[in-house]
Motif scaffolding. Structure first.
Motif, PDB file in Angstrom:
ATOM      1  N   TYR A 408      23.712  40.518  59.273  1.00 37.79           N
ATOM      2  CA  TYR A 408      24.504  41.727  59.080  1.00 37.79           C
ATOM      3  C   TYR A 408      25.783  41.464  58.290  1.00 37.79           C
ATOM      4  CZ  TYR A 408      21.526  43.466  62.863  1.00 37.79           C
ATOM      5  OH  TYR A 408      20.459  43.826  63.632  1.00 37.79           O
ATOM      6  N   GLY A 409      26.378  42.538  57.797  1.00 36.29           N
ATOM      7  CA  GLY A 409      27.658  42.444  57.113  1.00 36.29           C
ATOM      8  C   GLY A 409      28.286  43.815  56.981  1.00 36.29           C
ATOM      9  N   LEU A 410      28.504  44.483  58.107  1.00 36.92           N
ATOM     10  CA  LEU A 410      29.006  45.853  58.053  1.00 36.92           C
ATOM     11  C   LEU A 410      30.521  45.938  58.217  1.00 36.92           C
ATOM     12  CD1 LEU A 410      28.331  48.819  57.738  1.00 36.92           C
ATOM     13  CD2 LEU A 410      27.973  48.953  60.213  1.00 36.92           C
ATOM     14  N   ALA A 411      31.062  45.275  59.227  1.00 37.20           N
ATOM     15  CA  ALA A 411      32.494  45.393  59.503  1.00 37.20           C
ATOM     16  C   ALA A 411      33.013  44.071  60.043  1.00 37.20           C
ATOM     17  CB  ALA A 411      32.766  46.536  60.485  1.00 37.20           C
ATOM     18  N   GLY A 412      34.285  44.058  60.387  1.00 35.61           N
ATOM     19  CA  GLY A 412      34.895  42.854  60.932  1.00 35.61           C
ATOM     20  C   GLY A 412      36.387  43.028  61.063  1.00 35.61           C
ATOM     21  N   ALA A 413      37.047  41.996  61.558  1.00 38.40           N
ATOM     22  CA  ALA A 413      38.490  42.063  61.773  1.00 38.40           C
ATOM     23  C   ALA A 413      39.078  40.660  61.707  1.00 38.40           C
ATOM     24  CB  ALA A 413      38.806  42.699  63.123  1.00 38.40           C
ATOM     25  N   VAL A 414      40.360  40.622  61.396  1.00 39.40           N
ATOM     26  CA  VAL A 414      41.124  39.384  61.456  1.00 39.40           C
ATOM     27  C   VAL A 414      42.472  39.699  62.089  1.00 39.40           C
ATOM     28  CG1 VAL A 414      42.162  37.478  60.172  1.00 39.40           C
ATOM     29  CG2 VAL A 414      40.062  38.530  59.323  1.00 39.40           C
ATOM     30  N   PHE A 415      42.876  38.877  63.041  1.00 37.86           N
ATOM     31  CA  PHE A 415      44.223  38.959  63.597  1.00 37.86           C
ATOM     32  C   PHE A 415      44.939  37.672  63.224  1.00 37.86           C
ATOM     33  CE2 PHE A 415      42.218  42.298  65.927  1.00 37.86           C
ATOM     34  CZ  PHE A 415      43.248  43.212  66.166  1.00 37.86           C
ATOM     35  N   ALA A 416      46.085  37.809  62.564  1.00 44.40           N
ATOM     36  CA  ALA A 416      46.817  36.652  62.047  1.00 44.40           C
ATOM     37  C   ALA A 416      48.314  36.871  62.198  1.00 44.40           C
ATOM     38  CB  ALA A 416      46.469  36.430  60.574  1.00 44.40           C
ATOM     39  N   GLY A 417      49.053  35.771  62.097  1.00 41.14           N
ATOM     40  CA  GLY A 417      50.507  35.858  62.203  1.00 41.14           C
ATOM     41  C   GLY A 417      51.143  36.586  61.046  1.00 41.14           C
ATOM     42  N   SER A 418      50.474  36.610  59.907  1.00 41.46           N
ATOM     43  CA  SER A 418      50.991  37.341  58.748  1.00 41.46           C
ATOM     44  C   SER A 418      49.858  38.104  58.099  1.00 41.46           C
ATOM     45  CB  SER A 418      51.614  36.385  57.730  1.00 41.46           C
ATOM     46  OG  SER A 418      50.612  35.578  57.122  1.00 41.46           O
ATOM     47  N   GLN A 419      50.204  39.211  57.459  1.00 45.80           N
ATOM     48  CA  GLN A 419      49.188  39.988  56.759  1.00 45.80           C
ATOM     49  C   GLN A 419      48.554  39.180  55.632  1.00 45.80           C
ATOM     50  OE1 GLN A 419      50.013  43.511  53.960  1.00 45.80           O
ATOM     51  NE2 GLN A 419      49.423  44.532  55.863  1.00 45.80           N
ATOM     52  N   GLU A 420      49.378  38.387  54.959  1.00 44.96           N
ATOM     53  CA  GLU A 420      48.884  37.590  53.846  1.00 44.96           C
ATOM     54  C   GLU A 420      47.775  36.637  54.298  1.00 44.96           C
ATOM     55  OE1 GLU A 420      50.631  34.593  50.353  1.00 44.96           O
ATOM     56  OE2 GLU A 420      51.855  35.077  52.128  1.00 44.96           O
ATOM     57  N   ARG A 421      48.005  35.964  55.419  1.00 44.61           N
ATOM     58  CA  ARG A 421      46.991  35.032  55.911  1.00 44.61           C
ATOM     59  C   ARG A 421      45.749  35.787  56.379  1.00 44.61           C
ATOM     60  NH1 ARG A 421      46.887  30.951  61.070  1.00 44.61           N
ATOM     61  NH2 ARG A 421      45.346  29.485  60.202  1.00 44.61           N
ATOM     62  N   GLY A 422      45.961  36.938  56.984  1.00 44.08           N
ATOM     63  CA  GLY A 422      44.832  37.746  57.433  1.00 44.08           C
ATOM     64  C   GLY A 422      43.963  38.211  56.276  1.00 44.08           C
ATOM     65  N   VAL A 423      44.593  38.669  55.192  1.00 45.39           N
ATOM     66  CA  VAL A 423      43.843  39.123  54.023  1.00 45.39           C
ATOM     67  C   VAL A 423      43.083  37.966  53.383  1.00 45.39           C
ATOM     68  CG1 VAL A 423      44.068  40.065  51.687  1.00 45.39           C
ATOM     69  CG2 VAL A 423      45.330  41.111  53.584  1.00 45.39           C
ATOM     70  N   GLU A 424      43.692  36.798  53.374  1.00 47.64           N
ATOM     71  CA  GLU A 424      43.036  35.608  52.806  1.00 47.64           C
ATOM     72  C   GLU A 424      41.716  35.328  53.516  1.00 47.64           C
ATOM     73  OE1 GLU A 424      43.839  30.794  52.647  1.00 47.64           O
ATOM     74  OE2 GLU A 424      45.571  32.149  52.599  1.00 47.64           O
ATOM     75  N   VAL A 425      41.721  35.409  54.850  1.00 43.55           N
ATOM     76  CA  VAL A 425      40.490  35.191  55.613  1.00 43.55           C
ATOM     77  C   VAL A 425      39.538  36.366  55.443  1.00 43.55           C
ATOM     78  CG1 VAL A 425      39.539  34.876  57.936  1.00 43.55           C
ATOM     79  CG2 VAL A 425      41.626  33.666  57.261  1.00 43.55           C
ATOM     80  N   ALA A 426      40.066  37.585  55.425  1.00 41.29           N
ATOM     81  CA  ALA A 426      39.231  38.778  55.258  1.00 41.29           C
ATOM     82  C   ALA A 426      38.417  38.721  53.968  1.00 41.29           C
ATOM     83  CB  ALA A 426      40.103  40.034  55.270  1.00 41.29           C
ATOM     84  N   ARG A 427      39.013  38.208  52.910  1.00 37.92           N
ATOM     85  CA  ARG A 427      38.321  38.096  51.628  1.00 37.92           C
ATOM     86  C   ARG A 427      37.119  37.147  51.705  1.00 37.92           C
ATOM     87  NH1 ARG A 427      40.618  39.879  46.895  1.00 37.92           N
ATOM     88  NH2 ARG A 427      42.706  40.788  47.024  1.00 37.92           N
ATOM     89  N   ARG A 428      37.122  36.252  52.648  1.00 41.21           N
ATOM     90  CA  ARG A 428      36.033  35.276  52.776  1.00 41.21           C
ATOM     91  C   ARG A 428      34.887  35.797  53.637  1.00 41.21           C
ATOM     92  NH1 ARG A 428      38.586  29.662  54.623  1.00 41.21           N
ATOM     93  NH2 ARG A 428      36.411  29.022  54.266  1.00 41.21           N
ATOM     94  N   MET A 429      35.087  36.920  54.283  1.00 41.24           N
ATOM     95  CA  MET A 429      34.064  37.478  55.164  1.00 41.24           C
ATOM     96  C   MET A 429      33.096  38.342  54.356  1.00 41.24           C
ATOM     97  SD  MET A 429      36.572  38.416  58.367  1.00 41.24           S
ATOM     98  CE  MET A 429      35.282  38.939  59.517  1.00 41.24           C
ATOM     99  N   ARG A 430      31.796  38.078  54.519  1.00 39.19           N
ATOM    100  CA  ARG A 430      30.764  38.798  53.776  1.00 39.19           C
ATOM    101  C   ARG A 430      30.409  40.070  54.522  1.00 39.19           C
ATOM    102  NH1 ARG A 430      29.624  38.122  48.827  1.00 39.19           N
ATOM    103  NH2 ARG A 430      27.392  38.412  49.174  1.00 39.19           N
ATOM    104  N   THR A 431      31.281  41.053  54.390  1.00 37.79           N
ATOM    105  CA  THR A 431      31.119  42.290  55.151  1.00 37.79           C
ATOM    106  C   THR A 431      31.801  43.435  54.418  1.00 37.79           C
ATOM    107  OG1 THR A 431      31.386  43.232  57.372  1.00 37.79           O
ATOM    108  CG2 THR A 431      33.208  41.895  56.547  1.00 37.79           C
ATOM    109  N   GLY A 432      31.356  44.650  54.681  1.00 42.08           N
ATOM    110  CA  GLY A 432      31.786  45.796  53.894  1.00 42.08           C
ATOM    111  C   GLY A 432      33.183  46.291  54.156  1.00 42.08           C
ATOM    112  N   GLN A 433      33.710  46.075  55.355  1.00 44.67           N
ATOM    113  CA  GLN A 433      35.088  46.458  55.646  1.00 44.67           C
ATOM    114  C   GLN A 433      35.670  45.532  56.706  1.00 44.67           C
ATOM    115  OE1 GLN A 433      33.063  49.666  55.487  1.00 44.67           O
ATOM    116  NE2 GLN A 433      31.798  48.599  56.977  1.00 44.67           N
TER     117      GLN A 433
END
Length: 475
Positions: A408-433
């Motif tokens: 699957y690859g529909l959704a997901g989430a990241v919780f991080a100390g900074s938005q920048e670090r969270g977005v960095e990990v989010a970009r690596r996730m193979r999912t639609g949102q």
């Protein structure tokens, strides 16, 4: 449930109620087991009639000025608003959403998404010049919409609103588990002034009415939301006529909690998203990935937080988790809970059996498993119930690998100390949102999945584009 809802059980074809089909299908209240209505078991003949009505209406509807089509969608939205309580009670009765959730989310989402797509219509690039060509976007034609039971109004409106604005006509096959809301919506469209034949509803099962709709040569596009297995079948039968197919399918979404995240927030928001609508949500974050060093602390917080998720009568305002949509769904969820136990996952909350104080109804116990491995069934397959798998990881690379390890690859989430670090990990996730630190739902952002979570996108501009063909006119 009001008596008026129980009477809205016929097909809706060419602007009027219609009967027909091979018998009827009972609609069962999952909280009580009571049959609250019946709908006709439509099949090929009813689909033929609805598609004919939609084809005959297409020519005139597609020529209605754009501003008038958008205004009509907003009138339908107003009709939903005016029948808000009736619709909320219908959803709660037919599929078990707690009434507070039905009033806020089940009704709030279609209100937001229809307003969103209507609002962007005027500025949408309906035509553009590319060199010596005029590129125009035109309605795809007759749309066959097949929708699930978990969000019986939102999933319909997410398809119908952009299709109408695009200039398409629609034949809807709603889920036979939760079909009553579609009947109310049909009345609302007529009251709003939608011409006969533009929106049609045929009740029935997937293998009968659904497949007849997907295979129909008079249907130009199929938009389907449901399971991977059913979506695969829709794609197969639609292939015979080479029609466009949009699929919004299942999910096994990962919530990655990084080592510098706000754990209290991550646990609260993450558990709420897993248990939303009793876990019967394709985007639910059902895998919670945490650093191994924080695993036990997170589990302790989760167990404490899960105690606040009261299970019971969905008509009570205080209930947070109602029954599963049907006894079939209850059995499915419980089988996965038993599978988790048998495969060695650590059961820390819930488990098999009815919740305390309940002796009947399609209820399950909200369940949390700890120390879950990626090779376990509960970490790979979509359960569609209030079941959370907590999975430890050693470093961020492993967390991303685990997150991307399902079909699957529909959704997901990241919780991080900074938005920048969270977005960095989010970009690596193979999912639609991906939501970062609990980012809010956006009704005009694209919604859809990677891999076997589907093809195409819904909502906003991206959802509108699904219902349009592109034509080049050389000048």
């Amino acid at each position: 449930m009001s008596a008026s809802i129980g009477t809205l059980t016929d097909h809706w074809i060419d602007g009027a109620r219609a009967t027909g089909g091979d018998g009827t299908i009972p609609v069962v209240n999952p909280a009580t087991g009571e049959t609250i209505a019946e709908v006709p078991r439509g099949g090929r003949a009813e689909i033929d009639a609805a598609v004919l009505a939609a084809r005959q209406a297409f020519g005139s509807w597609s020529r209605v000025p754009l501003e008038d089509r958008a205004a009509l969608v907003l009138r339908i939205r107003e009709g939903i608003k005016n029948r808000h309580e009736e619709l909320a009670r219908s959803i709660t009765a037919e599929m078990g959403s707690p009434i507070t959730f039905s009033r806020t989310v089940q009704l709030g989402m279609p209100m937001a998404t229809s307003k969103g797509v209507a609002g962007l219509a005027a500025d949408f690039a309906w035509s553009e010049e590319v060199g010596n060509s005029l590129v125009v976007r035109e309605p795809v034609g007759v749309v066959g919409a097949i929708t699930p039971w978990n969000y019986p109004l939102h999933q319909v409106v997410a398809k119908v609103a952009p299709a109408l604005i695009a200039g398409c006509t629609v034949v809807l096959k709603p889920s036979e588990v939760a079909p009553l809301t579609a009947g109310v919506l049909a009345e609302i469209t007529a009251d709003a002034g939608l011409p006969a034949g533009v929106f049609n509803v045929v009740h029935g099962t997937g293998p009968e009415a659904g497949e007849a709709l997907a295979a129909h040569p008079g249907v130009d596009m199929v938009s389907f939301t449901g399971s991977v297995a059913a979506g695969r079948r829709v794609q197969e039968v639609a292939a015979g006529t080479i029609k466009r197919v949009a699929l919004e399918l299942g999910g096994k979404s990962a919530n990655i909690v990084l080592d510098d995240a706000d754990l209290t927030k991550a646990v609260k928001v993450g558990l709420g998203n897993c248990f939303i609508n009793g876990g019967q949500t394709c985007t639910a974050w059902t895998r919670l990935l945490v650093p191994a060093s924080l695993h036990d602390e997170v589990v302790e917080q989760l167990v404490a937080a899960s105690a606040k998720y009261t299970v019971g009568d969905p008509t009570e305002d205080s209930t947070r988790i109602g029954p599963m949509s049907s006894d079939t769904q209850r059995s499915r969820v419980e089988s996965y809970i038993n599978r988790g136990v048998s495969e060695g996952a650590e059961l820390v909350a819930g488990g098999p059996g009815l919740p305390e104080g309940l002796s009947s109804g399609a209820y399950v116990r909200p369940t949390i498993f700890a120390s879950v491995r990626s090779d376990m069934t509960i970490a790979q397959e979509e359960i569609f119930g209030p079941v959370l798998a907590v999975m430890p990881y050693s470093d961020v690379d492993e967390a991303v690998e685990i997150a991307n390890s399902t079909i699957y690859g529909l959704a997901g989430a990241v919780f991080a100390g900074s938005q920048e670090r969270g977005v960095e990990v989010a970009r690596r996730m193979r999912t639609g949102q991906v939501d970062v630190n609990g980012g809010a739902f956006n009704p005009v952002a694209p919604f859809g999945g990677y891999k076997q979570s589907g093809t195409g996108r819904e909502l906003g501009r991206y959802g509108l584009e699904e219902f349009l063909e592109v034509k080049s006119i050389q000048l």
